[in-house]
Design a protein around this motif. Sequence first.
Motif, PDB file in Angstrom:
ATOM      1  N   HIS A  61      -4.692  17.747  -0.131  1.00  0.00           N
ATOM      2  CA  HIS A  61      -5.844  18.554  -0.564  1.00  0.00           C
ATOM      3  C   HIS A  61      -7.158  17.797  -0.417  1.00  0.00           C
ATOM      4  N   GLU A  62      -7.102  16.506  -0.704  1.00  0.00           N
ATOM      5  CA  GLU A  62      -8.379  15.780  -0.831  1.00  0.00           C
ATOM      6  C   GLU A  62      -8.845  15.079   0.447  1.00  0.00           C
ATOM      7  N   VAL A  63      -7.904  14.537   1.191  1.00  0.00           N
ATOM      8  CA  VAL A  63      -8.318  13.612   2.264  1.00  0.00           C
ATOM      9  C   VAL A  63      -8.895  14.386   3.440  1.00  0.00           C
ATOM     10  N   ASP A  64     -10.045  13.924   3.887  1.00  0.00           N
ATOM     11  CA  ASP A  64     -10.765  14.511   5.001  1.00  0.00           C
ATOM     12  C   ASP A  64      -9.827  14.717   6.203  1.00  0.00           C
ATOM     13  N   GLY A  65      -9.959  15.887   6.830  1.00  0.00           N
ATOM     14  CA  GLY A  65      -9.064  16.249   7.928  1.00  0.00           C
ATOM     15  C   GLY A  65      -9.172  15.331   9.143  1.00  0.00           C
ATOM     16  N   GLY A  66     -10.231  14.543   9.216  1.00  0.00           N
ATOM     17  CA  GLY A  66     -10.375  13.621  10.347  1.00  0.00           C
ATOM     18  C   GLY A  66      -9.396  12.456  10.280  1.00  0.00           C
ATOM     19  N   PHE A  67      -8.711  12.314   9.149  1.00  0.00           N
ATOM     20  CA  PHE A  67      -7.782  11.189   8.991  1.00  0.00           C
ATOM     21  C   PHE A  67      -6.366  11.588   9.389  1.00  0.00           C
ATOM     22  N   ASP A  68      -5.659  10.611   9.903  1.00  0.00           N
ATOM     23  CA  ASP A  68      -4.223  10.740  10.131  1.00  0.00           C
ATOM     24  C   ASP A  68      -3.553  10.330   8.814  1.00  0.00           C
ATOM     25  N   ARG A  69      -3.067  11.341   8.058  1.00  0.00           N
ATOM     26  CA  ARG A  69      -2.503  11.070   6.728  1.00  0.00           C
ATOM     27  C   ARG A  69      -1.061  10.661   6.855  1.00  0.00           C
ATOM     28  N   ARG A  70      -0.707   9.549   6.287  1.00  0.00           N
ATOM     29  CA  ARG A  70       0.669   9.066   6.372  1.00  0.00           C
ATOM     30  C   ARG A  70       1.194   8.689   5.004  1.00  0.00           C
ATOM     31  N   GLN A  71       2.498   8.747   4.886  1.00  0.00           N
ATOM     32  CA  GLN A  71       3.162   8.322   3.652  1.00  0.00           C
ATOM     33  C   GLN A  71       3.802   6.962   3.887  1.00  0.00           C
ATOM     34  N   GLY A  72       3.545   6.035   2.981  1.00  0.00           N
ATOM     35  CA  GLY A  72       4.149   4.712   3.090  1.00  0.00           C
ATOM     36  C   GLY A  72       4.960   4.399   1.860  1.00  0.00           C
ATOM     37  N   ARG A  73       5.547   3.208   1.847  1.00  0.00           N
ATOM     38  CA  ARG A  73       6.202   2.777   0.602  1.00  0.00           C
ATOM     39  C   ARG A  73       5.120   2.387  -0.385  1.00  0.00           C
ATOM     40  N   GLN A  74       5.483   2.282  -1.641  1.00  0.00           N
ATOM     41  CA  GLN A  74       4.488   2.159  -2.702  1.00  0.00           C
ATOM     42  C   GLN A  74       3.513   1.006  -2.464  1.00  0.00           C
ATOM     43  N   ASP A  75       4.005  -0.058  -1.885  1.00  0.00           N
ATOM     44  CA  ASP A  75       3.166  -1.231  -1.673  1.00  0.00           C
ATOM     45  C   ASP A  75       2.091  -0.996  -0.598  1.00  0.00           C
ATOM     46  N   LEU A  76       2.360  -0.193   0.392  1.00  0.00           N
ATOM     47  CA  LEU A  76       1.435   0.266   1.448  1.00  0.00           C
ATOM     48  C   LEU A  76       1.027  -0.802   2.474  1.00  0.00           C
ATOM     49  N   LEU A  77       1.041  -2.081   2.087  1.00  0.00           N
ATOM     50  CA  LEU A  77       0.468  -3.082   3.005  1.00  0.00           C
ATOM     51  C   LEU A  77       1.293  -3.218   4.290  1.00  0.00           C
ATOM     52  N   GLU A  78       2.621  -3.209   4.146  1.00  0.00           N
ATOM     53  CA  GLU A  78       3.461  -3.356   5.337  1.00  0.00           C
ATOM     54  C   GLU A  78       3.234  -2.176   6.281  1.00  0.00           C
ATOM     55  N   ASP A  79       3.142  -0.987   5.692  1.00  0.00           N
ATOM     56  CA  ASP A  79       2.911   0.198   6.517  1.00  0.00           C
ATOM     57  C   ASP A  79       1.512   0.186   7.120  1.00  0.00           C
ATOM     58  N   ALA A  80       0.541  -0.321   6.361  1.00  0.00           N
ATOM     59  CA  ALA A  80      -0.827  -0.406   6.880  1.00  0.00           C
ATOM     60  C   ALA A  80      -0.865  -1.286   8.119  1.00  0.00           C
ATOM     61  N   ALA A  81      -0.142  -2.412   8.051  1.00  0.00           N
ATOM     62  CA  ALA A  81      -0.176  -3.375   9.164  1.00  0.00           C
ATOM     63  C   ALA A  81       0.363  -2.760  10.448  1.00  0.00           C
ATOM     64  N   LYS A  82       1.230  -1.759  10.318  1.00  0.00           N
ATOM     65  CA  LYS A  82       1.772  -1.103  11.525  1.00  0.00           C
ATOM     66  C   LYS A  82       0.693  -0.383  12.310  1.00  0.00           C
ATOM     67  N   SER A  83      -0.384   0.022  11.631  1.00  0.00           N
ATOM     68  CA  SER A  83      -1.430   0.729  12.384  1.00  0.00           C
ATOM     69  C   SER A  83      -2.554  -0.205  12.847  1.00  0.00           C
ATOM     70  N   PHE A  84      -2.390  -1.521  12.618  1.00  0.00           N
ATOM     71  CA  PHE A  84      -3.443  -2.451  13.050  1.00  0.00           C
ATOM     72  C   PHE A  84      -3.468  -2.545  14.573  1.00  0.00           C
ATOM     73  N   PRO A  85      -4.658  -2.478  15.174  1.00  0.00           N
ATOM     74  CA  PRO A  85      -4.756  -2.724  16.623  1.00  0.00           C
ATOM     75  C   PRO A  85      -4.693  -4.231  16.902  1.00  0.00           C
ATOM     76  N   ALA A  86      -4.531  -4.587  18.167  1.00  0.00           N
ATOM     77  CA  ALA A  86      -4.643  -6.004  18.552  1.00  0.00           C
ATOM     78  C   ALA A  86      -6.086  -6.430  18.358  1.00  0.00           C
ATOM     79  N   GLY A  87      -6.296  -7.713  18.108  1.00  0.00           N
ATOM     80  CA  GLY A  87      -7.660  -8.216  17.958  1.00  0.00           C
ATOM     81  C   GLY A  87      -7.957  -8.599  16.521  1.00  0.00           C
ATOM     82  N   ARG A  88      -9.219  -8.385  16.125  1.00  0.00           N
ATOM     83  CA  ARG A  88      -9.680  -8.830  14.809  1.00  0.00           C
ATOM     84  C   ARG A  88      -9.700  -7.657  13.826  1.00  0.00           C
ATOM     85  N   VAL A  89      -8.924  -7.776  12.761  1.00  0.00           N
ATOM     86  CA  VAL A  89      -8.891  -6.736  11.731  1.00  0.00           C
ATOM     87  C   VAL A  89      -9.480  -7.302  10.439  1.00  0.00           C
TER      88      VAL A  89
END
Length: 353
Positions: A61-89
Motif C-alpha cells: 500500500h505504501e511503497v512508491d510504485g517506482g520501487f521493486d518491492r521484495r520480501q526478505g528474511r527478517q534481517d534483510l542485510l543478506e538479501d539487500a546485498a544480493k541487489s548490490f551492483p559491482a563497484g562502490r556501494v
Amino acid sequence: MSRADRLESVVRDEGLDALLVTNLVNVRYLSGYTGTNGLCVIGDGLRTFLTDFRYVTQARHEVDGGFDRRQGRQDLLEDAAKSFPAGRVGFEDHHLTVRAHERLREFVPEGTELVPAGRLVERLRAVKEAEELARIREAARLADEVLRELVERGLPGRTERDVALELEDGMRARGSEPSFSSIVAGAANGALPHARPGDRVIADGELVVVDLGCVVDGYCSDCTRTFATGPLPDDAADVYNLVLETQVAALGEVRSGASCRGVDAFARERIEAAGQGERFGHGLGHGVGLEVHELPTLSRAAEGDLATGNVVTVEPGVYLPDRFGVRIEDLVVVADRGRDVISTFPKELQTVG
Ligand code: ZN
Ligand code: ZN
C-alpha cells in the motif's frame, strides 16, 4: 523527478554505484514506507525496497510504485546485498551499527566495495517540497493553538508535569501527537535546556520555559515560549529582553545563501556583548522535518549555507544556573528573499496568572 531519482544523481555525483539506505526515516522519505523493518538500495536505474513478511501488505500500500518491492528474511542485510551492483556501494555510516556492518561485509558480492557515504538522504531532506511545508505549517499552527489554550488555563499552582500532560492531550485532541516530550520548566528547572517536567509546583513570579512540537503526517514542528507567572526580578526581565531582541534580530539574518555558522555567530555575538555568552551553551537552531532535529544546523560547528526550502528553528537561550532560563524559539521557512516565520504565537513577555 522523484526523491529516488534525485538521490540517484547525488549517488552518482559522490562516485558511488549505489546507496544502501537503512535509516528508516530516510527509507520513509524515499519510498513512503512507514513500517519498522525495511531498507532501500538506490543506484543507476536500481530501486530495490526490502521488508520481511510482517510488512509485505503494508509495503504494497505504501511503497512508491517506482520501487521493486521484495520480501526478505527478517534481517534483510543478506538479501539487500544480493541487489548490490559491482563497484562502490555506499552505506549510511552514521546509522548502520558496527555489528551490522561486519555482517553486511560477509554478504557483499565479489567486485563490490562498501563505502561509508554519510548523510546523503538527509541532505536531500533538508530542502522541503511544497507538500512537506504544508504539513510542517499545520504542525506549527496546532502547537500555537495548544499554547493559546495553556495561557487560558494558567500556570501557577500546577505541577510542570500536569501542564506538560495537558499540552500533549491538546495535541492528541487535535489528531496530532507530540514531536518530542514537551518541556515545561519553571524557575531553576528552566536553566536546564532539556529539563524533564516533574512534580515541582509552578509558583508566582517565576519564568517558565515551555518547549513543544506537534506531528502532522509524520512532519514535526518545534516552538518555545517563556512565560512569567507574576512580577519578575529586574535581571530576569533584562535577560528576557536580551533573548527576545537577539531572536528577532537573528530571524532577520535567515535567508537563502546565509552561512549557517554565520547566523549562529550573529546571535552569539549579541549575547556575548551583553556579558551572557557563557550562558548560551547550545546552537542557535536546527532543521525540522520528518525528524525534530535534522539538517541544516545553525551552530558554531555548522557547515554550509542556508537554501530556499530549508526549515530551521531560531532559538537563542540564556540559562542562569539555579535561578532561571529563557529560550524563545520560532520555526522558519527559508525563502529566496528572506524567510517566512511560521510560529505565530506572540513573543512579548506574557504574564500567565
Ligand atoms: Zn524546541
Ligand atoms: Zn528546537
